[in-house]
Design a protein around this motif. Structure first.
Motif, PDB file in Angstrom:
ATOM      1  N   SER A 233      10.305 102.714  -3.149  1.00 45.67           N
ATOM      2  CA  SER A 233      11.299 102.541  -2.206  1.00 45.67           C
ATOM      3  C   SER A 233      13.120 102.547  -1.978  1.00 45.67           C
ATOM      4  O   SER A 233      13.060 101.815  -3.170  1.00 45.67           O
ATOM      5  N   MET A 234      13.724 103.068  -1.241  1.00 44.36           N
ATOM      6  CA  MET A 234      15.200 102.690  -1.925  1.00 44.36           C
ATOM      7  C   MET A 234      16.255 103.278  -0.992  1.00 44.36           C
ATOM      8  O   MET A 234      15.756 104.082   0.113  1.00 44.36           O
ATOM      9  N   THR A 235      17.497 102.573  -0.875  1.00 41.42           N
ATOM     10  CA  THR A 235      19.193 102.658  -0.631  1.00 41.42           C
ATOM     11  C   THR A 235      19.258 104.317  -0.918  1.00 41.42           C
ATOM     12  O   THR A 235      19.961 104.522  -1.959  1.00 41.42           O
ATOM     13  N   TRP A 236      19.280 105.643  -0.405  1.00 41.04           N
ATOM     14  CA  TRP A 236      20.544 106.785  -1.202  1.00 41.04           C
ATOM     15  C   TRP A 236      21.331 107.663  -0.086  1.00 41.04           C
ATOM     16  O   TRP A 236      21.293 107.032   0.541  1.00 41.04           O
ATOM     17  N   GLY A 237      22.378 107.684  -0.911  1.00 39.37           N
ATOM     18  CA  GLY A 237      23.718 107.477  -0.217  1.00 39.37           C
ATOM     19  C   GLY A 237      24.266 109.427  -1.395  1.00 39.37           C
ATOM     20  O   GLY A 237      23.729 109.282  -2.082  1.00 39.37           O
ATOM     21  N   TYR A 238      24.769 110.298  -0.488  1.00 34.25           N
ATOM     22  CA  TYR A 238      25.579 111.207  -0.503  1.00 34.25           C
ATOM     23  C   TYR A 238      26.872 111.347  -0.208  1.00 34.25           C
ATOM     24  O   TYR A 238      27.735 110.506   1.181  1.00 34.25           O
ATOM     25  N   THR A 239      28.071 112.188  -0.609  1.00 32.57           N
ATOM     26  CA  THR A 239      29.231 112.502  -0.372  1.00 32.57           C
ATOM     27  C   THR A 239      29.423 113.251  -1.908  1.00 32.57           C
ATOM     28  O   THR A 239      28.936 113.653  -2.516  1.00 32.57           O
ATOM     29  N   ALA A 240      30.725 114.043  -1.046  1.00 35.10           N
ATOM     30  CA  ALA A 240      31.339 115.030  -2.176  1.00 35.10           C
ATOM     31  C   ALA A 240      32.847 115.150  -1.995  1.00 35.10           C
ATOM     32  O   ALA A 240      33.265 114.470  -1.070  1.00 35.10           O
ATOM     33  N   THR A 241      33.690 115.106  -2.681  1.00 40.01           N
ATOM     34  CA  THR A 241      34.944 114.957  -2.991  1.00 40.01           C
ATOM     35  C   THR A 241      35.935 115.181  -4.037  1.00 40.01           C
ATOM     36  O   THR A 241      35.156 116.381  -5.334  1.00 40.01           O
ATOM     37  N   LYS A 242      37.224 115.326  -4.088  1.00 39.80           N
ATOM     38  CA  LYS A 242      37.738 116.466  -5.291  1.00 39.80           C
ATOM     39  C   LYS A 242      37.493 115.835  -6.570  1.00 39.80           C
ATOM     40  O   LYS A 242      37.507 114.541  -6.861  1.00 39.80           O
ATOM     41  N   ASN A 243      37.548 116.435  -7.865  1.00 41.49           N
ATOM     42  CA  ASN A 243      37.491 115.854  -9.127  1.00 41.49           C
ATOM     43  C   ASN A 243      38.588 114.885  -9.438  1.00 41.49           C
ATOM     44  O   ASN A 243      37.393 113.959 -10.086  1.00 41.49           O
ATOM     45  N   GLU A 244      39.126 115.325  -8.647  1.00 41.61           N
ATOM     46  CA  GLU A 244      40.247 113.544  -9.214  1.00 41.61           C
ATOM     47  C   GLU A 244      40.244 112.404  -8.722  1.00 41.61           C
ATOM     48  O   GLU A 244      40.560 111.484  -8.345  1.00 41.61           O
ATOM     49  N   ARG A 245      39.441 112.863  -7.170  1.00 44.21           N
ATOM     50  CA  ARG A 245      38.900 111.676  -6.809  1.00 44.21           C
ATOM     51  C   ARG A 245      37.993 110.968  -6.093  1.00 44.21           C
ATOM     52  O   ARG A 245      37.355 109.907  -6.415  1.00 44.21           O
ATOM     53  N   VAL A 246      37.291 111.510  -7.602  1.00 47.94           N
ATOM     54  CA  VAL A 246      35.656 110.626  -7.593  1.00 47.94           C
ATOM     55  C   VAL A 246      35.629 109.316  -8.057  1.00 47.94           C
ATOM     56  O   VAL A 246      34.718 108.454  -6.897  1.00 47.94           O
ATOM     57  N   GLY A 247      36.911 109.059  -8.960  1.00 44.97           N
ATOM     58  CA  GLY A 247      36.920 107.441  -8.863  1.00 44.97           C
ATOM     59  C   GLY A 247      37.128 106.409  -7.826  1.00 44.97           C
ATOM     60  O   GLY A 247      36.711 104.943  -7.850  1.00 44.97           O
ATOM     61  N   GLU A 248      38.132 107.251  -6.895  1.00 39.24           N
ATOM     62  CA  GLU A 248      38.795 106.813  -6.090  1.00 39.24           C
ATOM     63  C   GLU A 248      37.621 106.048  -5.042  1.00 39.24           C
ATOM     64  O   GLU A 248      37.591 104.944  -4.255  1.00 39.24           O
ATOM     65  N   ALA A 249      36.498 107.993  -4.750  1.00 39.21           N
ATOM     66  CA  ALA A 249      35.513 107.477  -4.116  1.00 39.21           C
ATOM     67  C   ALA A 249      34.438 105.873  -3.988  1.00 39.21           C
ATOM     68  O   ALA A 249      34.081 105.228  -3.084  1.00 39.21           O
ATOM     69  N   LEU A 250      34.124 106.477  -5.155  1.00 34.16           N
ATOM     70  CA  LEU A 250      33.504 104.825  -5.882  1.00 34.16           C
ATOM     71  C   LEU A 250      33.706 104.509  -5.592  1.00 34.16           C
ATOM     72  O   LEU A 250      32.992 103.315  -5.769  1.00 34.16           O
ATOM     73  N   LYS A 251      34.844 103.706  -6.096  1.00 36.82           N
ATOM     74  CA  LYS A 251      35.179 102.106  -5.704  1.00 36.82           C
ATOM     75  C   LYS A 251      35.649 101.969  -3.979  1.00 36.82           C
ATOM     76  O   LYS A 251      35.281 100.378  -4.089  1.00 36.82           O
TER      77      LYS A 251
END
Length: 425
Positions: A311-329
């Protein structure tokens, strides 16, 4: 045995357990609202039982079951379905091969006979095999440039490395190319058996007539032989990030943490916690923080995934390459805040109210009811689960949520896979 199919906002409907001579476990909701019959069925065992060097067999099997059966070749079989407007489909997942049937009551005998043929006497003609193989390989080639598919595939490869769940259910170009008719026959013998099936039927048909049809349709299947056990596994490589290099302007992100299985007593609190975190569409914390406040992504969400052995908790999103770090934070920080502080009493109340009030919306068609019932039967939750599910939701406390957060969010480590060319990590 009977049980009540009811929610706080739905009229009671009786769910009966049938006792056909074949011994097949079947649940029945008799309803004459429309002259239709909807059937859902599932066989224990799926892609996790593919040969280790040939992933994709179970899925190919499912795609071939209605490509000719008995004396009917593929074209003739499809013509028989179309002549009576009978809808028949099959599918395969990690843990099961299943399907659905929908027919007018007046065509029930012919519909169930076509289902019997597909399950008991599939032809696996070589021309059909080659056609389905070509379609599957074409799809796999197309997916090689799809960042969502590639991120998901890599996520499972890393999270369940060396385990059957780590293999692609659709296989690879190489493995699908190598699948033989003997592989399909062996998988059919192993999975499509009388002792592995659960059936749910909703519609304008009497218990007596349905029992006879079930005996005739499923009673001819062979007895089950033991399957190789799928070893329990936990989501691995938490705290790790992997990048699938694709030349696209927007990175697709898949992330995961531990989960709680549907059969676990702690599932309902985890389900509510997930709704607050990322499952609640426009109201979830991640949606508000990632999209509404910062405009980092068009969509973001999480869901609980429950397999037989994981079992797991599964997540998804998509963002501009330059904003990946910000989104993950932002995602990581929000998980930490929810883990440390928990939801407010108001958040918990609103989540419970929504999950209770919206539950009845999943039962607005016969097909939806049949599929929900067969899934409940497959999970072994009991014929009365629908009737008391809202009570379980209503009883969840802040203490229950805290316990679920400890199990799911733990130390805050995620397995993360990014498909694209992210910067700023």
């Amino acid at each position: 045995m009977t049980a009540t199919l009811a929610t706080h906002s739905a009229s009671p409907t009786t769910v009966k357990t049938l006792s056909p001579h074949s011994g097949v476990e079947a649940w029945h909701v008799e309803s004459d609202v429309v002259p239709l019959i909807a059937v859902a069925f599932t066989f224990e065992g799926g892609s996790a039982h593919d040969p280790a060097d040939k992933p994709g067999v179970a899925q190919m099997l499912a795609r071939l079951l209605d490509e000719g059966a008995g004396e009917l070749n593929s074209d003739a079989f499809q013509e028989h379905l179309a002549a009576r407007a009978i809808e028949l489909s099959f599918n395969a997942g990690n843990d099961a091969v299943g399907g659905s049937l929908k027919t007018l009551v007046k065509h029930a005998d012919e519909a169930f006979e076509l289902l019997r043929l597909a399950l008991a006497e599939p032809r696996f003609d070589q021309d059909a095999i080659e056609r389905v193989r070509a379609q599957t390989i074409a799809g796999l080639r197309y997916q090689q440039n799809d960042p969502g598919v590639m991120a998901t595939r890599r996520f499972f490869e890393e999270g369940f490395a060396g385990h059957p769940y780590g293999r692609s259910t659709s296989g690879t170009i190489e493995s699908v190319s190598a699948i033989t008719r003997d592989d399909l026959l062996a998988m059919h013998r192993a999975l499509i058996t009388r002792g592995r099936i659960k059936v749910a039927v909703v519609g304008a048909i009497s218990t007596e007539r349905l029992s006879a049809l079930i005996d005739k349709t499923f009673g001819v299947l062979p007895e089950a032989t033991p399957l190789t056990a799928i070893e329990p596994v936990a989501l691995g490589k938490l705290g790790s990030q992997f990048v699938v290099d694709l030349d696209v302007p927007q990175s697709v992100i898949r992330f995961g943490t531990p989960g709680i299985a549907w059969r676990d007593p702690g599932f309902i609190p985890a389900y509510i916690l997930n709704h607050i975190l990322g499952g609640g569409a426009f109201t979830s914390r991640l949606f508000q923080e990632v999209r509404e406040k910062r405009g980092l992504a068009y969509s973001v969400g999480t869901s609980l995934v429950s397999y037989r052995a994981a079992s797991m908790t599964w997540g998804y999103t998509a963002t501009k390459n330059e904003r990946v770090g910000e989104a993950l934070k932002v995602i990581s920080d929000e998980m930490a805040r929810l883990r440390e502080d928990g939801p407010s009493d108001e958040e918990l109340r609103k989540a419970k109210d929504y999950l209770i009030g919206s539950y009845a919306l999943g039962f607005d068609t016969s097909t939806k009811i049949a599929h929900t019932l067969v899934q409940i039967a497959f999970e072994g939750l009991g014929i009365d689960y629908i009737g008391h599910r809202n009570g379980l939701v209503g009883a969840v406390t802040q203490a229950d949520i805290r316990t679920a957060a400890e199990r799911i969010l733990g130390e805050g480590k995620m397995l993360t896979v990014i498909a694209g060319r992210p910067t700023g990590l």
